[in-house]
Scaffold this active site. Structure first.
Site, PDB file in Angstrom:
ATOM      1  N   LYS A 277      -8.086 -33.358  29.056  1.00 56.50           N
ATOM      2  CA  LYS A 277      -8.188 -34.772  28.653  1.00 56.50           C
ATOM      3  C   LYS A 277      -6.841 -35.280  28.124  1.00 56.50           C
ATOM      4  CE  LYS A 277     -11.493 -33.989  25.623  1.00 56.50           C
ATOM      5  NZ  LYS A 277     -11.786 -32.559  25.761  1.00 56.50           N
TER       6      LYS A 277
ATOM      7  N   ARG B   7      -2.952 -22.104  25.769  1.00 56.31           N
ATOM      8  CA  ARG B   7      -2.331 -23.407  25.520  1.00 56.31           C
ATOM      9  C   ARG B   7      -1.359 -23.337  24.346  1.00 56.31           C
ATOM     10  NH1 ARG B   7      -6.010 -28.670  24.734  1.00 56.31           N
ATOM     11  NH2 ARG B   7      -6.763 -27.630  22.858  1.00 56.31           N
TER      12      ARG B   7
ATOM     13  N   ARG C 253      -2.058 -24.098  18.664  1.00 52.24           N
ATOM     14  CA  ARG C 253      -2.902 -24.849  17.725  1.00 52.24           C
ATOM     15  C   ARG C 253      -3.796 -23.860  16.996  1.00 52.24           C
ATOM     16  NH1 ARG C 253      -5.852 -29.906  20.655  1.00 52.24           N
ATOM     17  NH2 ARG C 253      -7.628 -29.026  19.586  1.00 52.24           N
TER      18      ARG C 253
ATOM     19  N   ARG D  64     -18.278 -37.959  21.007  1.00 53.27           N
ATOM     20  CA  ARG D  64     -18.526 -36.546  21.252  1.00 53.27           C
ATOM     21  C   ARG D  64     -19.986 -36.190  21.054  1.00 53.27           C
ATOM     22  NH1 ARG D  64     -13.091 -34.359  20.594  1.00 53.27           N
ATOM     23  NH2 ARG D  64     -13.014 -32.111  20.737  1.00 53.27           N
TER      24      ARG D  64
ATOM     25  N   ARG E 286     -15.991 -24.189  19.134  1.00 50.76           N
ATOM     26  CA  ARG E 286     -15.758 -25.510  19.755  1.00 50.76           C
ATOM     27  C   ARG E 286     -16.569 -25.644  21.042  1.00 50.76           C
ATOM     28  NH1 ARG E 286      -9.633 -25.533  20.534  1.00 50.76           N
ATOM     29  NH2 ARG E 286      -9.932 -27.619  21.357  1.00 50.76           N
TER      30      ARG E 286
HETATM   31  P1  AMP Z   1      -9.569 -32.240  20.180  1.00 57.31           P
HETATM   32  O1  AMP Z   1      -8.121 -32.417  19.928  1.00 57.31           O
HETATM   33  O2  AMP Z   1     -10.188 -33.399  20.891  1.00 57.31           O
HETATM   34  O3  AMP Z   1      -9.882 -30.915  20.832  1.00 57.31           O
HETATM   35  O4  AMP Z   1     -10.307 -32.202  18.740  1.00 57.31           O
HETATM   36  C1  AMP Z   1      -9.966 -31.218  17.781  1.00 57.31           C
HETATM   37  C2  AMP Z   1     -10.978 -31.225  16.659  1.00 57.31           C
HETATM   38  O5  AMP Z   1     -11.004 -32.506  16.010  1.00 57.31           O
HETATM   39  C3  AMP Z   1     -12.415 -30.966  17.058  1.00 57.31           C
HETATM   40  O6  AMP Z   1     -12.705 -29.576  17.209  1.00 57.31           O
HETATM   41  C4  AMP Z   1     -13.160 -31.581  15.871  1.00 57.31           C
HETATM   42  O7  AMP Z   1     -13.073 -30.751  14.720  1.00 57.31           O
HETATM   43  C5  AMP Z   1     -12.324 -32.830  15.590  1.00 57.31           C
HETATM   44  N1  AMP Z   1     -12.780 -33.996  16.387  1.00 57.31           N
HETATM   45  C6  AMP Z   1     -12.098 -34.643  17.354  1.00 57.31           C
HETATM   46  N2  AMP Z   1     -12.806 -35.666  17.852  1.00 57.31           N
HETATM   47  C7  AMP Z   1     -13.994 -35.654  17.197  1.00 57.31           C
HETATM   48  C8  AMP Z   1     -15.167 -36.449  17.288  1.00 57.31           C
HETATM   49  N3  AMP Z   1     -15.283 -37.463  18.157  1.00 57.31           N
HETATM   50  N4  AMP Z   1     -16.202 -36.152  16.447  1.00 57.31           N
HETATM   51  C9  AMP Z   1     -16.110 -35.146  15.559  1.00 57.31           C
HETATM   52  N5  AMP Z   1     -15.039 -34.335  15.438  1.00 57.31           N
HETATM   53  C10 AMP Z   1     -13.974 -34.589  16.252  1.00 57.31           C
END
Ligand code: AMP
Length: 214
Positions: free
Chosen positions: A13, A126, A159, A87, A170
Site C-alpha cells: 500500500k 522490509r 521497523r 481498517r 498484525r
Molecule cells: P501501517 O503502517 O499501516 O502498517 O500501520 C502500523 C500500525 O499503526 C498498525 O499496526 C496499527 O498499530 C496502527 N494503525 C495504522 N492504521 C490504523 C487504523 N486505521 N486503525 C488502528 N490502528 C492503525
C-alpha cells in the site's frame, strides 16, 4: 480522484501510494505514518498510540477516527489516498459520516490482493529509511550502499513492528478486523480488487487500469 487503498500488511500500500502521489499528484493520508510521526515527536497522540504499534495491535477507533477527521478537514480540494484507514467496519462507517459532513466522496476503493504466504517474507525483509520513509527489501530491493538510503542518505532500518512475532499479531488483526471490509466495500462500491503480486510498476499499471474502469 479520492481513493481508499487497503489490504493486508505488506501488500504494498505504501509503495503504491508513493507512486500515485508521484504520478497522479494525490496526497497520501497514512494513519500508520501519522502515528509513527507522532511517536517520534513524542506528542500526546504518540504516547497514546505507541503501545499499540509496538504490539502490532490496532489503535482504538476513538483515537484513530479523530485523527483522520482532523486530517481530512485540513485537505481542502486536494485529492487524497487513504492508506491504512479504514481498517475495520466501524472505521468505515465513521468515514462515511465524516466525508458526508465535509461534502467529500471516495471515487474508488482498491483492495490490494497478496497471498498470505507471501506476506511474512515481504514484511520480515522490509527496511525503511528513518528520515524520508523510502522502503527497501533486503532481497528484492536492497539500498545501493548497505543501510544507507539511496534517496536521502539517511539510515535504513527495520521497523520495530516488522519483527516476526509482531507481524503475526498484525496479520491476525488484519484477518479479524480488516478482511471483513472486502465484503463491506463490495456491497457499497465502487470497489475493485487488484493483484498485488509483481514488481511495483506492474502493480501500478494494474491500479491505473482499474481506475479507468467504471
Ligand atoms: P501501517 O503502517 O499501516 O502498517 O500501520 C502500523 C500500525 O499503526 C498498525 O499496526 C496499527 O498499530 C496502527 N494503525 C495504522 N492504521 C490504523 C487504523 N486505521 N486503525 C488502528 N490502528 C492503525
Amino acid at each position: 480522484m479520492n481513493l481508499i487503498l487497503f489490504g493486508p500488511p505488506g501488500a504494498g500500500k505504501g509503495t503504491q501510494s508513493a507512486l500515485l502521489i508521484e504520478r497522479m499528484g494525490m496526497k497520501q493520508i497514512s494513519t500508520g505514518d501519522l502515528f509513527r510521526a507522532a511517536i517520534k515527536n513524542q506528542t500526546k497522540l504518540g504516547k497514546e498510540a505507541k503501545g499499540y504499534l509496538d504490539a502490532g495491535k490496532l489503535v482504538p477507533d476513538s483515537v484513530t477516527i479523530g485523527l483522520v477527521e482532523e486530517t481530512l478537514g485540513e485537505m481542502g480540494d486536494q485529492a487524497f489516498i487513504l492508506d491504512g484507514f479504514p481498517r475495520n467496519v466501524p472505521q468505515a462507517e465513521a468515514l462515511t459520516t465524516i466525508l458526508n459532513q465535509l461534502h467529500l466522496k471516495v471515487d474508488k476503493t482498491i483492495f490490494l490482493e497478496v497471498p498470505m504466504k507471501m506476506l511474512l517474507g515481504r514484511l520480515t525483509g522490509r527496511r525503511v529509511c528513518k528520515n524520508c520513509g523510502a522502503t527497501y527489501h533486503i532481497e528484492s530491493k536492497p539500498p545501493k550502499k548497505d543501510s544507507i538510503c539511496d534517496v536521502c542518505g539517511g539510515p535504513v532500518v527495520q521497523r520495530p513492528d516488522d519483527k516476526e512475532d509482531v507481524i503475526r499479531t498484525r496479520l491476525e488483526a488484519y484477518e479479524t478486523s480488516t478482511r471483513p471490509l472486502k465484503d463491506y466495500y463490495k456491497a457499497k462500491g465502487p470497489y475493485v480488487e487488484v493483484d498485488g503480486v509483481g514488481t511495483s510498476d506492474e502493480v501500478f499499471t494494474r491500479i491505473s487500469q482499474a481506475l479507468k474502469s467504471r
